[in-house]
Scaffold this active site. Structure first.
Site, PDB file in Angstrom:
ATOM      1  N   ASP A 107      -6.686  -0.760   7.295  1.00 19.31           N
ATOM      2  CA  ASP A 107      -6.784   0.700   7.134  1.00 19.31           C
ATOM      3  C   ASP A 107      -6.975   1.410   8.478  1.00 19.31           C
ATOM      4  OD1 ASP A 107      -6.898   3.220   6.140  1.00 19.31           O
ATOM      5  OD2 ASP A 107      -8.500   2.860   4.708  1.00 19.31           O
ATOM      6  N   ASN A 132     -13.132  -1.663   4.324  1.00 19.72           N
ATOM      7  CA  ASN A 132     -11.915  -1.756   5.130  1.00 19.72           C
ATOM      8  C   ASN A 132     -11.773  -3.104   5.824  1.00 19.72           C
ATOM      9  OD1 ASN A 132     -11.111   0.804   4.425  1.00 19.72           O
ATOM     10  ND2 ASN A 132     -11.962   1.782   6.249  1.00 19.72           N
ATOM     11  N   GLU A 177      -1.073   4.915  10.674  1.00 20.24           N
ATOM     12  CA  GLU A 177      -1.115   3.839   9.689  1.00 20.24           C
ATOM     13  C   GLU A 177      -0.293   2.632  10.117  1.00 20.24           C
ATOM     14  OE1 GLU A 177      -2.709   3.431   6.904  1.00 20.24           O
ATOM     15  OE2 GLU A 177      -3.462   5.409   6.304  1.00 20.24           O
ATOM     16  N   ASP A 198     -13.109   3.995  11.519  1.00 20.72           N
ATOM     17  CA  ASP A 198     -13.412   4.031  10.081  1.00 20.72           C
ATOM     18  C   ASP A 198     -13.889   2.648   9.619  1.00 20.72           C
ATOM     19  OD1 ASP A 198     -13.675   5.076   7.559  1.00 20.72           O
ATOM     20  OD2 ASP A 198     -11.572   4.851   7.021  1.00 20.72           O
ATOM     21  N   LYS A 211       0.850  -1.186   0.000  1.00 26.07           N
ATOM     22  CA  LYS A 211       0.000   0.000   0.000  1.00 26.07           C
ATOM     23  C   LYS A 211       0.886   1.235   0.000  1.00 26.07           C
ATOM     24  CE  LYS A 211      -3.675   2.254   2.691  1.00 26.07           C
ATOM     25  NZ  LYS A 211      -4.539   2.130   3.896  1.00 26.07           N
TER      26      LYS A 211
END
Length: 601
Positions: free
Chosen positions: A405, A387, A259, A382, A238
C-alpha cells in the site's frame, strides 16, 4: 588524470606502495565519474518526445541492455547509465567502450587493485602458491567459497596481522557484498505472464479478500496462461476506487502514480507518448524481499465482481449500480502475489503462540524494508500492521512479511525525502496516529519543509509494541488510559515493552521513538542491530565491551561461507543474504559498539 592512469597500466607485480597509489587513482576516477554524471544527468529528447533515460555510455556491444521499470518501449537498450558504470568499474566487470577510453583504463585499474588485494590476502593465509592461484582464479570467475573458507580458517586460527588496515576490512566486506549479489541474481526467476499488455480480460476473479475505504482486493488467476507453474501461483488483484478522476488512463495514472512505485510492469497501451512523462516525477522502488512486488499495473473498465453491490455499492459506476453508484467507469488495477493475511490479523490470532524469535524476525524484516526505502529516497508515510502482508508458507515460526500500500508514499525525484509545506492543505501522510513528531507538529510557511528521512523508522518503533505482543501506546485500547499523541508525548510517557523481550530490543525501540529525529537511528542502523541479535554470538548481546575488528570480520566471513554453501531458500538464509549483501564493516562495527554501550546504561 588520464595520463596518470595510462602510466599506471604497466605489467608486473605491485608493491604495497604501488597498490596504495592505484587505489587512490580509482577513488579519484570515481569522483571524476560523479562530476561527469552531474553534467550528463539530463533527459534526452528524440523528436521532441522524452525517452525517460539519463545520459548513458555504451558499454555493451552485444546489445543486451538493462531494462528499467518505466522504460519506454522500443527505446535503445544496449547502454549503461553512469551510476551503473561506476558500480561496474568498482566490480572490475563490464565491457570497455574502446581500449584507450577513460572508462576502459579506469576499469582495468579497478581489476588490478582487486587482484592485488586478493593475492595479498591469500599470501597471508596459505603458503601453497598453487592453492592461492586456484582460489584467486575461482574468485575472479564468480566462485568465492574457497576464498572465504581460507580466510575464515585463518581468522579462526588467530593468525596475527592478517588484516592490518581498515581499508582491508572494507575491501573484504566488498567481496562479501559481491558474492551475495551474484548468489541472489542466480535465483531470480522471470515472472511468466500473458503476452502483450494486461487487462481485466486476462484475469479470472475469485472471492473478495479484503475491502477498505479506498480499494477492494480479490483473489484471481490468469485466464489463459500456457504455464502450469504460473497457474499454481495464487494472485491477488487490488482495484482502486475511483470517485472523481476522469475515466482516462493518463489522468488515472497521474492521480494514482504513487500506487505503482513498486510495480515491475506498467501497461501503457492506453497512454499516448506525450503523457508518458508522468512517470518521470516519481522514483521507482527496486525489488526487495520485504517490499510487495506488483507484477502488473493497468487501467481498465471496472467489471462486475463478486460482492461489489453488497460491500462497496457507492464505488461502482452507474452502469453497474444505477441507483447508488457514484464511481467512474475506469480505475487502476494492481496484480500481485496473494498472501495469507495481514500482520494485524496474524498477531491478533496468535498472541500467545508466537515466541520472541518469530516476532524478532518480523521486526527485522520490517526494518529491512524501511532501510531499503531510505536507500532509494522513498518514504512510505502510512506504516501500520494493516499495510504489512504475511506469507506463512514456511510455517508460523518463520513468517515472511512484505510492506504494501504505497498510495500515500513520498517518492519525489526532485526533493528526496522532503516535502514543501506551504499550507495545511498539504498531505502529510496516511496514518495520523503513527505519524512522527517532526511531521505531526510541522507548521506551514513560505519556506518550510518537512523531512521524512527518519519518519518511517519512528512508525516502526511504535509498531514494535504490537509486534512483540503489547498494546500500541499511540492507539486507543479497551483500557482506560488515554493513548499518547505524537504531537505532545514525552519520552518519559513511554512504557517499556512487557513480556519476553531482550534488553537490546527494548533499548532499540526507545531510541527509535525519540522525539528528536537527530537522536534516532536510521532504518539501516536499526536493521543491522537486529541482524546481530539474530545471527551473531549471544555473548555480544551481554558483554560490556564491543568485539574487536578481527572478531567481527571472522563472524562475517563465517556467516558468508555458511550462506554460500547452503542453497536453501528458507527465510533465515534469505535474511542473512540480504544482510550480507549490504554489509559494510564500519556499520557492523558501529552496531556492535551500540549494543555494548546500551548494555552499560
Amino acid at each position: 588524470m588520464l595520463k596518470l592512469l595510462s602510466a599506471a597500466k604497466q605489467p608486473g607485480r605491485r608493491t604495497r606502495k604501488e597498490m596504495s597509489f592505484l587505489r587512490r587513482l580509482v577513488c579519484q576516477g570515481r569522483a571524476l565519474l560523479k562530476e561527469y554524471q552531474l553534467f550528463g544527468h539530463q533527459r534526452c529528447y528524440n523528436n521532441g518526445q522524452s525517452d525517460w533515460r539519463f545520459f548513458k555510455i555504451d558499454l555493451n556491444p552485444r546489445g543486451k541492455g538493462i531494462s528499467g521499470g518505466f522504460a519506454k518501449r522500443n527505446a535503445p537498450s544496449p547502454s549503461l547509465s553512469m551510476p551503473e558504470l561506476s558500480s561496474s568499474i568498482a566490480r572490475g566487470t563490464g565491457n570497455a567502450v574502446r581500449s584507450n577510453s577513460p572508462a576502459s583504463t579506469l576499469q582495468w585499474v579497478g581489476q588490478e587493485v582487486r587482484r592485488i588485494f586478493v593475492n595479498n590476502i591469500l599470501s597471508r593465509v596459505t603458503t601453497n602458491e598453487q592453492i592461492a592461484k586456484q582460489t584467486a582464479q575461482r574468485l575472479m570467475y564468480g566462485d568465492s567459497r574457497p576464498f572465504f573458507a581460507l580466510v575464515g580458517v585463518s581468522l579462526a586460527a588467530g593468525t596475527g596481522g592478517m588484516l592490518t588496515q581498515e581499508s582491508e576490512f572494507d575491501n573484504l566486506c566488498w567481496e562479501i557484498r559481491e558474492s551475495m549479489l551474484k548468489k541472489q541474481k542466480s535465483r531470480v526467476s522471470e515472472i511468466i505472464v500473458p503476452d502483450g499488455t494486461v487487462s481485466v480480460k486476462d484475469l479470472k476473479f475469485g472471492n473478495l479478500i479484503q475491502q477498505g475505504c479506498n480499494a477492494a482486493v480479490y483473489s484471481a488467476e490468469w485466464a489463459n496462461n500456457p504455464s502450469e507453474d504460473a497457474k499454481n501461483e495464487p494472485l491477488a488483484v487490488k482495484m482502486l476506487f475511483n470517485y472523481d478522476i476522469e475515466s482516462n488512463a493518463s489522468t488515472i495514472f497521474r492521480a494514482m502514480v504513487r500506487e505503482i512505485v513498486p510495480a515491475r510492469h506498467v501497461s501503457l497501451n492506453n497512454i499516448n507518448d506525450l503523457d508518458r512523462g508522468i512517470f518521470d516525477t516519481v522514483k521507482r522502488c527496486p525489488p526487495h524481499d520485504n517490499i510487495i512486488e506488483i507484477t502488473h499495473a493497468f487501467v481498465d473498465q471496472i467489471p462486475t465482481l463478486p460482492g461489489g453491490i453488497e460491500r462497496y455499492p457507492s464505488a461502482l459506476p452507474r452502469r453497474l449500480n444505477p441507483v447508488d453508484g457514484l464511481g467512474r467507469n475506469m480505475s487502476l488495477f494492481l496484480v500481485m502475489k496473494r498472501y495469507d493475511c495481514n500482520l494485524s490479523e496474524f498477531l491478533n490470532s496468535r498472541r500467545e503462540q508466537l515466541n520472541f524469535r518469530a516476532r524478532l524476525l518480523i521486526f527485522t524484516q520490517l526494518l529491512d524494508a524501511v532501510a531499503h526505502l531510505e536507500r532509494n529516497g522513498i518514504a512510505h508515510r502510512d506504516l501500520k500492521t494493516d499495510n504489512v502482508l504475511v506469507d506463512l508458507s514456511e510455517g508460523e515460526e518463520s513468517p515472511r512479511i512484505v510492506l504494501t500500500d504505497f498510495g500515500c508514499c513520498l517518492a519525489d525525484r526532485s526533493n528526496v525525502l522532503k516535502l514543501a509545506f506551504r499550507s495545511y492543505d498539504t498531505e502529510r501522510g496516511g496514518n495520523a496516529a503513527l505519524m512522527a513528531p517532526e511531521v505531526s507538529t510541522a507548521v506551514p510557511g513560505s519556506w518550510k519543509w518537512i523531512s521524512y528521512e527518519k519518519s518511517d523508522v519512528w512508525s516502526v518503533g511504535a509498531m514494535a509494541y504490537e509486534i512483540f505482543g503489547d498494546v500500541n501506546p499511540f492507539y486507543k485500547s479497551q483500557s482506560s488510559e488515554k493513548p499518547l499523541d505524537s504531537r505532545s508525548y514525552t519520552e518519559a510517557d513511554l512504557k517499556s515493552i512487557s513480556g519476553d523481550v531482550s534488553a537490546t530490543i527494548r533499548n532499540l525501540v526507545n531510541v527509535l521513538l525519540k522525539r528528536n529525529a537527530n537522536e534516532r537511528l536510521s532504518g539501516q542502523e536499526a536493521a543491522i542491530i537486529c541482524h546481530l541479535h539474530l545471527w551473531a554470538p549471544t555473548t555480544w548481546l551481554t558483554r560490556a565491551t564491543a568485539p574487536d575488528e578481527d572478531e567481527i570480520m571472522q563472524w562475517l566471513v563465517t556467516l558468508t561461507t555458511k550462506a554460500l554453501c547452503n542453497g536453501s531458500e528458507e527465510l533465515q538464509y534469505r535474511l542473512i543474504q540480504n544482510f550480507l549483501r549490504r554489509a559494510k564493516f564500519r556499520e557492523v562495527k558501529s552496531a556492535a559498539e551500540w549494543i555494548a554501550n546500551s548494555n552499560n546504561e
